[in-house]
Scaffold this active site. Structure first.
Site, PDB file in Angstrom:
ATOM      1  CB  CYS A 118      -0.816   0.200   1.025  1.00  0.00           C
ATOM      2  SG  CYS A 118      -2.227  -1.330   1.458  1.00  0.00           S
ATOM      3  CG  HIS A 260      -3.221   3.811   1.388  1.00  0.00           C
ATOM      4  ND1 HIS A 260      -3.639   3.076   0.542  1.00  0.00           N
ATOM      5  CD2 HIS A 260      -3.215   2.795   2.338  1.00  0.00           C
ATOM      6  CE1 HIS A 260      -3.930   2.052  -0.036  1.00  0.00           C
ATOM      7  NE2 HIS A 260      -3.442   1.535   2.006  1.00  0.00           N
ATOM      8  CG  ASN A 290      -6.727  -0.702   0.920  1.00  0.00           C
ATOM      9  OD1 ASN A 290      -6.055  -0.337   0.066  1.00  0.00           O
ATOM     10  ND2 ASN A 290      -6.051  -1.040   2.319  1.00  0.00           N
TER      11      ASN A 290
HETATM   12  N1  ACO Z   1     -18.624  -7.731   9.748  1.00  0.00           N
HETATM   13  C1  ACO Z   1     -19.356  -7.629  10.917  1.00  0.00           C
HETATM   14  N2  ACO Z   1     -18.114  -8.036  11.740  1.00  0.00           N
HETATM   15  C2  ACO Z   1     -17.223  -7.947  11.135  1.00  0.00           C
HETATM   16  C3  ACO Z   1     -16.740  -7.822  10.194  1.00  0.00           C
HETATM   17  C4  ACO Z   1     -17.220  -8.093   9.258  1.00  0.00           C
HETATM   18  N3  ACO Z   1     -17.021  -7.132   8.372  1.00  0.00           N
HETATM   19  N4  ACO Z   1     -15.452  -8.325  10.303  1.00  0.00           N
HETATM   20  C5  ACO Z   1     -15.147  -8.719  11.674  1.00  0.00           C
HETATM   21  N5  ACO Z   1     -15.859  -8.423  12.423  1.00  0.00           N
HETATM   22  C6  ACO Z   1     -16.303  -8.553  14.023  1.00  0.00           C
HETATM   23  C7  ACO Z   1     -15.403  -9.486  14.137  1.00  0.00           C
HETATM   24  O1  ACO Z   1     -15.550 -11.249  14.113  1.00  0.00           O
HETATM   25  C8  ACO Z   1     -14.762  -8.845  15.782  1.00  0.00           C
HETATM   26  O2  ACO Z   1     -16.074  -9.629  16.537  1.00  0.00           O
HETATM   27  P1  ACO Z   1     -15.429 -10.604  17.551  1.00  0.00           P
HETATM   28  O3  ACO Z   1     -15.614  -9.114  18.342  1.00  0.00           O
HETATM   29  O4  ACO Z   1     -17.077 -11.462  18.159  1.00  0.00           O
HETATM   30  O5  ACO Z   1     -14.676 -11.162  17.712  1.00  0.00           O
HETATM   31  C9  ACO Z   1     -15.376  -8.015  15.955  1.00  0.00           C
HETATM   32  O6  ACO Z   1     -16.401  -7.180  14.699  1.00  0.00           O
HETATM   33  C10 ACO Z   1     -13.819  -6.665  15.930  1.00  0.00           C
HETATM   34  O7  ACO Z   1     -12.986  -7.119  14.774  1.00  0.00           O
HETATM   35  P2  ACO Z   1     -12.063  -6.483  14.895  1.00  0.00           P
HETATM   36  O8  ACO Z   1     -11.031  -7.054  13.838  1.00  0.00           O
HETATM   37  O9  ACO Z   1     -11.734  -5.959  16.090  1.00  0.00           O
HETATM   38  O10 ACO Z   1     -12.724  -4.858  13.776  1.00  0.00           O
HETATM   39  P3  ACO Z   1     -11.950  -3.911  14.028  1.00  0.00           P
HETATM   40  O11 ACO Z   1     -12.680  -2.879  14.567  1.00  0.00           O
HETATM   41  O12 ACO Z   1     -10.529  -3.584  14.174  1.00  0.00           O
HETATM   42  O13 ACO Z   1     -11.707  -3.539  12.207  1.00  0.00           O
HETATM   43  C11 ACO Z   1     -10.289  -2.799   9.522  1.00  0.00           C
HETATM   44  C12 ACO Z   1     -11.192  -4.575  11.455  1.00  0.00           C
HETATM   45  C13 ACO Z   1     -12.092  -2.679   9.181  1.00  0.00           C
HETATM   46  C14 ACO Z   1     -10.421  -4.767   9.687  1.00  0.00           C
HETATM   47  C15 ACO Z   1     -10.221  -2.598  10.593  1.00  0.00           C
HETATM   48  O14 ACO Z   1      -9.070  -3.027  12.246  1.00  0.00           O
HETATM   49  C16 ACO Z   1      -8.633  -2.118  10.038  1.00  0.00           C
HETATM   50  O15 ACO Z   1      -9.294  -1.439   9.295  1.00  0.00           O
HETATM   51  N6  ACO Z   1      -7.621  -2.136  10.153  1.00  0.00           N
HETATM   52  C17 ACO Z   1      -6.434  -1.536   9.333  1.00  0.00           C
HETATM   53  C18 ACO Z   1      -6.623  -2.143   7.560  1.00  0.00           C
HETATM   54  C19 ACO Z   1      -5.133  -1.333   6.991  1.00  0.00           C
HETATM   55  O16 ACO Z   1      -4.730  -0.415   7.204  1.00  0.00           O
HETATM   56  N7  ACO Z   1      -4.458  -2.178   6.320  1.00  0.00           N
HETATM   57  C20 ACO Z   1      -3.471  -1.598   5.839  1.00  0.00           C
HETATM   58  C21 ACO Z   1      -2.578  -1.917   4.468  1.00  0.00           C
HETATM   59  S1  ACO Z   1      -3.643  -3.395   2.939  1.00  0.00           S
HETATM   60  C22 ACO Z   1      -1.933  -3.558   2.308  1.00  0.00           C
HETATM   61  O17 ACO Z   1      -1.133  -3.278   2.258  1.00  0.00           O
HETATM   62  C23 ACO Z   1      -2.439  -4.659   2.118  1.00  0.00           C
END
Ligand code: ACO
Length: 341
Positions: A118, A260, A290
């Site tokens: 990214c 990004h 993304n």
């Molecule tokens: N729909 C519903 N529930 C979901 C989903 C979904 N799509 N995805 C995860 N959940 C649930 C999980 O199972 C978890 O449930 P639990 O509490 O019962 O275990 C709950 O939601 C919370 O999950 P988290 O992973 O803690 O959710 P978070 O608020 O962190 O959001 C996300 C997840 C969106 C992936 C976030 O962490 C994020 O954006 N991270 C950064 C991603 C990023 O910046 N990537 C960078 C570069 S990518 C690259 O280089 C290719």
């Protein structure tokens, strides 16, 4: 006297391309247990573009490149080289840049890929800028292009909601002695100790796809979402401050942040930490998700073409991605576009 002492690179034109096929949150919620409201609230994404069968990274890159060349008023034969930032190349080798060069029919021009996932566009920009500053090149095509959808496990709700496909391109040229114009400080960083925060385990030399064996899920993205989130916010802030310090400017001197597009909440946190209002961020994650290395040049092209970005403005670019890698850079916008020349 060094003849390149004052040489700077300037962006002569921008272009972008997204597949026509739109996949909405509703579409995804029919495949995995999620909802439109969860995806919007946690990521800011409403829909993304997904390449159709037969549409590849090089196809999107080529289309974005052609638009950027037209915008710049530069013909392919004027190019000294092509750098493509991608983590989703058409082939393991040769590079996607070579495929684009072949289609542009400019044999002899150098062409290579950069993989910083990214952050790839920031890395490609730094390499191209350095080549122009040092006098090795005068006109370069820099592209960020990805077809992330082919590396997503569409049954994993924590990752499949995030990614989209697209390409963005810039034509980078040499400026005269305009000290303040063009690409300024660019800071790049990586920390390979965290390689497994976001990675695709299969398909490489460590875990190849063998003839006759199905690739299965090994060739799809694995991500530790919340750790990635925290690290992204911290490193983005640090690298932005590093660039501002090197340029000797403050946050109020920045007209637009073109980040990004990973997650709207990362951008909200960055906006708060930097004290730059979110209104000064160019955001299109709602429509594209993304798109990895493509996201910055796609957003840049959008804001240039709708005249948000205008000559005389200072544009801050910033990215974080797998590796982990991160980087920021300052561009002093000089000309509206090649179309008007
Ligand atoms: N729909 C519903 N529930 C979901 C989903 C979904 N799509 N995805 C995860 N959940 C649930 C999980 O199972 C978890 O449930 P639990 O509490 O019962 O275990 C709950 O939601 C919370 O999950 P988290 O992973 O803690 O959710 P978070 O608020 O962190 O959001 C996300 C997840 C969106 C992936 C976030 O962490 C994020 O954006 N991270 C950064 C991603 C990023 O910046 N990537 C960078 C570069 S990518 C690259 O280089 C290719």
């Amino acid at each position: 006297m060094n003849p390149f002492e004052n040489a700077r690179s300037i962006i002569l034109g921008t272009g972008s391309c997204a597949p026509e096929n739109v996949v909405t949150n509703e579409d995804i919620s029919r495949r995995v247990e999620t909802s439109d409201s969860w995806i919007r609230e946690r990521t800011g994404i409403c829909e993304r573009r997904v390449a159709s069968d037969g549409e590849s990274t090089a196809d999107l890159a080529l289309e974005a490149a052609r638009k950027a060349l037209r915008h710049a008023g530069v013909s392919p034969s004027d190019l000294d080289g092509i750098i493509v930032a991608t983590a989703t190349p058409d082939l393991t080798f040769p590079s996607t840049a070579c495929l684009v060069q072949g289609k542009l029919e400019i044999p002899g021009t150098f062409a290579f890929d950069v993989n910083a996932v990214c952050s790839g566009f920031m890395y490609a920009l730094k390499v191209a800028d350095s080549m122009i500053r040092s006098g090795q090149s005068e006109t370069l095509l820099v592209i960020g292009a990805e077809v992330m959808s082919r590396f997503v496990d569409w049954s994993d709700r924590s990752t499949c909601i995030l990614f989209g496909d697209g390409a963005g391109a810039i034509v980078l040229g040499k400026s005269g002695n305009e000290n303040a114009a063009g690409v300024g400080a660019v800071s790049l960083h990586a920390d390979g100790r965290y390689w497994d925060l976001i990675h695709v385990p299969g398909g490489g030399a460590r875990s190849p796809v063998r003839p006759g064996e199905p690739a299965g899920n090994a060739c799809t993205v694995r991500m530790k979402g919340s750790e990635t989130f925290r690290m992204a916010v911290r490193t983005l802030e640090e690298s932005v401050r590093e660039v501002l310090k090197e340029e000797g400017i403050g946050v109020d001197d920045v007209d637009w942040v073109v980040p990004h597009q990973a997650n709207i909440r990362i951008l909200q946190a960055l906006s708060e930490r930097l004290n730059i209002p979110l209104e000064r961020f160019v955001i299109n994650i709602d429509r594209y998700g993304n798109t990895s290395a493509a996201s910055i040049p796609m957003a840049l092209d959008e804001a240039v073409r709708d005249n948000r970005i205008r000559p005389g403005q200072r544009i801050l670019l910033t990215a974080f991605g797998s590796g982990v890698t991160w980087g920021s850079g300052l561009v002093n916008w000089t000309r509206k576009s090649g179309e008007e020349r």
